[in-house]
Design a protein around this motif. Structure first.
Motif, short mmCIF file in Angstrom:
data_model
loop_
_atom_site.label_atom_id
_atom_site.label_comp_id
_atom_site.label_asym_id
_atom_site.label_seq_id
_atom_site.Cartn_x
_atom_site.Cartn_y
_atom_site.Cartn_z
N ASN A 107 0.83 -1.21 0.00
CA ASN A 107 0.00 0.00 0.00
C ASN A 107 0.86 1.25 0.00
O ASN A 107 1.84 1.33 0.73
CB ASN A 107 -0.88 0.04 1.24
N GLY A 108 0.46 2.19 -0.83
CA GLY A 108 1.18 3.46 -0.87
C GLY A 108 2.29 3.49 -1.91
O GLY A 108 2.88 4.52 -2.15
N THR A 109 2.56 2.34 -2.54
CA THR A 109 3.64 2.32 -3.53
C THR A 109 3.18 2.84 -4.90
O THR A 109 3.99 3.01 -5.80
CB THR A 109 4.25 0.91 -3.71
N THR A 112 -2.75 2.07 -7.42
CA THR A 112 -3.96 2.66 -8.00
C THR A 112 -3.60 3.74 -9.03
O THR A 112 -4.17 3.79 -10.12
CB THR A 112 -4.85 3.23 -6.88
N ARG A 138 -10.07 -0.77 1.44
CA ARG A 138 -9.88 0.67 1.58
C ARG A 138 -10.85 1.43 0.70
O ARG A 138 -10.75 1.41 -0.53
CB ARG A 138 -8.44 1.05 1.20
N THR A 251 7.84 3.55 -9.08
CA THR A 251 7.11 4.81 -8.98
C THR A 251 7.91 5.85 -8.20
O THR A 251 8.89 5.53 -7.55
CB THR A 251 5.77 4.60 -8.26
N LYS A 252 7.44 7.07 -8.27
CA LYS A 252 7.97 8.20 -7.49
C LYS A 252 9.44 8.49 -7.79
O LYS A 252 10.18 8.90 -6.92
CB LYS A 252 7.74 7.98 -5.99
N ASP A 254 10.30 10.84 -9.42
CA ASP A 254 10.38 12.29 -9.59
C ASP A 254 10.70 12.99 -8.29
O ASP A 254 11.10 14.15 -8.28
CB ASP A 254 9.04 12.83 -10.10
N VAL A 278 6.80 9.09 -12.81
CA VAL A 278 7.54 10.33 -12.57
C VAL A 278 6.62 11.48 -12.15
O VAL A 278 6.91 12.64 -12.42
CB VAL A 278 8.39 10.73 -13.80
N GLY A 279 5.52 11.14 -11.51
CA GLY A 279 4.60 12.17 -11.05
C GLY A 279 3.22 11.57 -10.79
O GLY A 279 3.00 10.39 -11.03
N GLU A 280 2.32 12.41 -10.29
CA GLU A 280 0.99 11.92 -9.94
C GLU A 280 -0.01 12.08 -11.08
O GLU A 280 -1.14 11.61 -10.99
CB GLU A 280 0.48 12.67 -8.71
P1 GDP Z 1 -1.50 2.34 -3.62
O1 GDP Z 1 -1.85 2.38 -2.17
O2 GDP Z 1 -0.39 1.37 -3.89
O3 GDP Z 1 -2.67 2.13 -4.51
O4 GDP Z 1 -0.86 3.76 -3.95
P2 GDP Z 1 -1.54 5.05 -4.61
O5 GDP Z 1 -1.69 4.86 -6.06
O6 GDP Z 1 -2.74 5.44 -3.83
O7 GDP Z 1 -0.37 6.11 -4.41
C1 GDP Z 1 0.04 6.57 -3.13
C2 GDP Z 1 0.47 8.03 -3.24
O8 GDP Z 1 1.61 8.14 -4.06
C3 GDP Z 1 -0.59 8.92 -3.85
O9 GDP Z 1 -0.59 10.14 -3.19
C4 GDP Z 1 -0.12 9.08 -5.30
O10 GDP Z 1 -0.56 10.27 -5.88
C5 GDP Z 1 1.39 9.06 -5.12
N1 GDP Z 1 2.10 8.58 -6.33
C6 GDP Z 1 1.91 7.45 -7.03
N2 GDP Z 1 2.79 7.36 -8.06
C7 GDP Z 1 3.57 8.47 -8.00
C8 GDP Z 1 4.69 8.95 -8.78
O11 GDP Z 1 5.18 8.34 -9.76
N3 GDP Z 1 5.23 10.14 -8.37
C9 GDP Z 1 4.76 10.84 -7.30
N4 GDP Z 1 5.36 11.98 -6.99
N5 GDP Z 1 3.72 10.41 -6.56
C10 GDP Z 1 3.14 9.24 -6.90
#
Ligand code: GDP
Length: 299
Positions: A107-109, A112, A138, A251-252, A254, A278-280
Motif C-alpha cells: 500500500n502506498g507504492t 492505483t 480501503r 514509482t515516485k 520524480d 515520474v509524477g501523480e
Molecule cells: P496504492 O496504495 O499502492 O494504490 O498507492 P496510490 O496509487 O494510492 O499512491 C500513493 C500516493 O503516491 C498517492 O498520493 C499518489 O498520488 C502518489 N504517487 C503514485 N505514483 C507516483 C509517482 O510516480 N510520483 C509521485 N510523486 N507520486 C506518486
C-alpha cells in the motif's frame, strides 16, 4: 530525462560526492577501489553490482591516475549493462479478450495511480479497458479507481467495502469476457501488516481467476516506491514468491528517490522493468529506459 535526473538526484549526488572525495587525483590503488565500492553500496546498488562496477573501473587502470569524469562514464556504462537486459516494454496479447493484468505491491507504492496512468495509455492506443477495484478494504482506493475509470473511459467493477476480493476478480473477469474487453486490470490490497492474510488473499485471487481462464493473470505487475531504498528488495522477494510477479514499475522517481535499489533488484531478480512513475498526473508513466536511468544515476 530532466525529471528523472532531478528525481534521482539524491542517489546521484551521493555518488558524485563520493567519487569526488575518493578519486582525488591520486593513482588508483586498492584503498581507492574499496572506498568507491562503499560509495556504491551506500547508494543501494548492492554488493554484486558494486563489485562488478569496481572491477570494471580497476581493469587496465590500476596504478594509473583516473579522473572523476572517467569514473562516471564507466559507472554509467556498467549500470546500463545491468539494466539493459531488464528494460522491456509491457507487451499485451491482442488475441486475448481480456489480457488480464494483476497489479500487486505494498500500500502506498502507487498501485492505483499506476493503474490509472496505464489505463490512460491503453485507452489512448484505442483499447477497451476494465478496472477491478480489488483493494476491497480501503474505501479510498475504490473511490480513486472509480475516478481513474471515469477520467480514462474505462469501466470499473467494484463491490461493497470488505467484500471478497477473489470473488470480485472472478466476476470482473467474467464481465470482461462477456463484453469482449481487451484489457482487465485488477487492483489488489497491499497490507503488509498482516502478511499471511495478504498472501493468502493474493493466492486466492489468482486461483479463482484461473478457474475462469487457466492462462490468467497474463501479467502480474508489481509497483515499487523508489523512495523506500533497501526494503524494496524484500518486497520483491515476498510478492515475487506469492504472486508470480512478471514485471516491475518503479514509482515516485520524480521526488526524492533512492533509485540505486533498482540496480540491485535488476541484478538479483532479473525481472523486467516496464515503466517508471515520474509524477501523480495521468501522463506521468514512462517506459523504462536503461541508458537514461544509468546516465541519471551516475550524475
Ligand atoms: P496504492 O496504495 O499502492 O494504490 O498507492 P496510490 O496509487 O494510492 O499512491 C500513493 C500516493 O503516491 C498517492 O498520493 C499518489 O498520488 C502518489 N504517487 C503514485 N505514483 C507516483 C509517482 O510516480 N510520483 C509521485 N510523486 N507520486 C506518486
Amino acid at each position: 530525462f530532466q525529471r528523472l535526473k532531478a528525481g534521482l538526484s539524491r542517489s546521484s549526488n551521493a555518488i558524485s560526492q563520493g567519487i569526488a572525495s575518493v578519486f582525488t587525483k591520486r593513482k588508483l590503488d586498492a584503498e581507492t577501489l574499496e572506498e568507491f565500492e562503499d560509495v556504491l553500496i551506500q547508494a543501494d546498488l548492492g554488493l554484486p553490482a558494486a563489485t562488478a562496477i569496481t572491477a570494471a573501473i580497476a581493469k587496465g587502470r590500476f596504478d594509473k591516475e583516473i579522473e572523476g569524469d572517467e569514473v562516471k562514464t564507466i559507472l554509467a556504462e556498467e549500470v546500463a549493462k545491468i539494466l539493459t537486459p531488464v528494460a522491456k516494454p509491457l507487451v499485451l496479447d491482442p488475441a486475448l479478450k481480456p489480457h488480464v493484468i494483476l497489479v500487486v505491491g505494498v500500500n502506498g507504492t502507487g498501485k492505483t495511480t499506476t493503474i490509472g496512468k496505464l489505463s490512460a495509455k491503453l485507452r489512448a492506443e484505442g483499447r477497451t479497458v476494465m478496472l477491478a477495484a480489488g483493494d476491497t478494504f480501503r474505501a479510498a482506493a475504490v473511490e480513486q479507481l472509480k475516478i481513474w475509470g471515469e477520467r480514462t473511459g474505462a469501466a470499473v467493477v467494484s463491490r461493497a467495502i470488505g467484500a471478497d476480493a477473489a470473488g470480485l476478480a472472478f466476476d470482473a473477469l467474467k464481465e470482461a469476457q462477456a463484453a469482449g474487453t481487451e484489457v482487465l486490470i485488477i487492483d489488489t490490497a497491499g497490507r503488509l501488516q498482516n502478511r499471511a492474510e495478504l498472501m493468502a488473499e493474493l493466492e486466492k485471487i489468482i486461483r479463482v481467476i484461473k478457474k475462469q481462464d487457466p492462462a490468467a493473470p497474463h501479467t502480474v505487475l508489481m509497483t515499487l516506491d523508489a523512495t523506500t531504498g533497501q526494503n524494496a528488495l524484500s518486497q520483491v522477494e515476498i510478492f515475487g514468491r506469492t504472486a508470480g510477479v512478471t514485471g516491475l514499475v518503479m514509482t515516485k522517481l520524480d521526488g526524492t528517490a533512492r533509485g540505486g535499489i533498482l540496480v540491485a533488484i535488476a541484478e538479483k531478480y532479473r525481472l523486467p522493468i516496464h515503466f517508471i512513475g515520474v509524477g501523480e498526473g495521468v501522463d506521468d508513466l514512462e517506459p523504462f529506459e536503461a541508458e537514461d536511468f544509468a546516465r541519471a544515476i551516475a550524475g
